[in-house]
Design a protein around this motif. Structure first.
Motif, PDB file in Angstrom:
ATOM      1  N   GLU A 191      29.872  67.177  -0.329  1.00 60.33           N
ATOM      2  CA  GLU A 191      29.188  67.910   0.521  1.00 60.33           C
ATOM      3  C   GLU A 191      30.075  69.264   1.235  1.00 60.33           C
ATOM      4  OE1 GLU A 191      25.626  66.339   2.691  1.00 60.33           O
ATOM      5  OE2 GLU A 191      26.599  64.603   2.629  1.00 60.33           O
ATOM      6  N   GLU A 194      28.695  72.405  -1.204  1.00 60.22           N
ATOM      7  CA  GLU A 194      27.247  72.343  -0.700  1.00 60.22           C
ATOM      8  C   GLU A 194      26.761  71.179  -0.173  1.00 60.22           C
ATOM      9  OE1 GLU A 194      24.546  74.212  -3.945  1.00 60.22           O
ATOM     10  OE2 GLU A 194      26.396  73.946  -5.177  1.00 60.22           O
ATOM     11  N   SER A 195      25.847  71.493   0.848  1.00 59.96           N
ATOM     12  CA  SER A 195      25.136  70.275   1.481  1.00 59.96           C
ATOM     13  C   SER A 195      24.320  69.437   0.534  1.00 59.96           C
ATOM     14  CB  SER A 195      24.547  70.761   2.840  1.00 59.96           C
ATOM     15  OG  SER A 195      23.772  69.740   3.484  1.00 59.96           O
TER      16      SER A 195
END
Length: 257
Positions: A191, A194-195
């Motif tokens: 993460e 990108e989450s």
């Protein structure tokens, strides 16, 4: 002669800038991003428009690349036969992992995405942002590449990027991460880029040790959990070794299709 080279370099700088986000830009933004005068930027853009590399929107006056660069890039990639030779290995990795497989190649001091295969056929699928250049410090592929360099070079290149400048912990944290990556033989990003996304990558090295690219598996953190890290990493490393062995075949006339 240096003046000519400077003009050529500036033209390529304009093309690279417009290619970064594939978005239209106003003249002032181009000049500001390249740190040149508006008059110089206008001359470059005018020339590039005349030879078909750039077009100007009649309504807004903004500039953007034509498809000429993309067409030439695809033509060149096809001529190298790199994706043809590597495709079976990537497809096998996608089938094993049931997640997104991507391959990037080293270009100068950066990594560029060249192909991807979606291995997830059901449930949540990870579809990455469509960009060409790999972020070097916040992605597994970037860390895999940087870990193949000497510490000094890795820091210079990694920390000189936008995500490198914002890397939590700075130099010490990055060095700790790259050393751990070297010891394992694979990199991980949980993460960071990108989450909700986890990625595991390994460098693609030729027999003499020269790193030419990276290969990775990425997927939702809900599916690519810590219990799967070791098995995915093993599959990624195996694919990287196979790709390193196949890599020279792309330029040989008798290479398999």
């Amino acid at each position: 002669m240096r003046v000519v080279n400077s003009l050529v370099e500036r033209c390529f700088a304009v093309v690279e800038l417009l290619a970064t986000d594939a978005a239209a830009m106003r003249l002032g933004e181009v000049a500001e991003r390249l740190d040149i005068q508006k008059s110089a930027a206008h001359r470059m853009l005018t020339v590039l428009c005349e030879i078909g590399w750039v077009e100007q929107d009649a309504a807004t006056g903004f500039y953007k690349l034509t498809l000429r660069l993309a067409i030439l890039g695809q033509r060149f990639l096809s001529a190298t036969r790199l994706t043809d030779v590597c495709q079976p290995v990537l497809e096998e990795l996608a089938a094993k992992s049931s997640d997104l497989v991507r391959m990037a190649v080293v270009q100068g001091e950066t990594l560029t995405w060249i192909t991807q295969i979606q291995g997830a056929h059901h449930g949540l699928k990870y579809q990455p942002e469509l960009v060409a250049t790999v972020r070097l410090v916040s992605t597994a592929n970037g860390k895999a590449y940087l870990s193949s360099l000497e510490d000094k070079e890795a820091l210079r290149i990694g920390l000189n990027t936008p995500d490198g400048k914002a890397y939590a912990g700075g130099v010490d944290a990055l060095m700790k991460e790259l050393r751990a990556t070297r010891e394992r033989g694979w990199a991980i990003s949980v993460e960071e880029a990108e989450s909700g996304v986890v990625a595991i990558a390994a460098p693609i090295a030729l027999t003499e040790g020269h790193v030419v690219g990276t290969v990775s598996v990425a997927g939702p953190s809900s599916r690519l959990t810590s219990e799967r890290y070791d098995s995915i990493a093993s599959a990624v490393q195996s694919a990287a070794r196979q790709l390193g062995e196949l890599w020279p075949l792309r330029s040989q006339p008798g290479a398999p299709h």
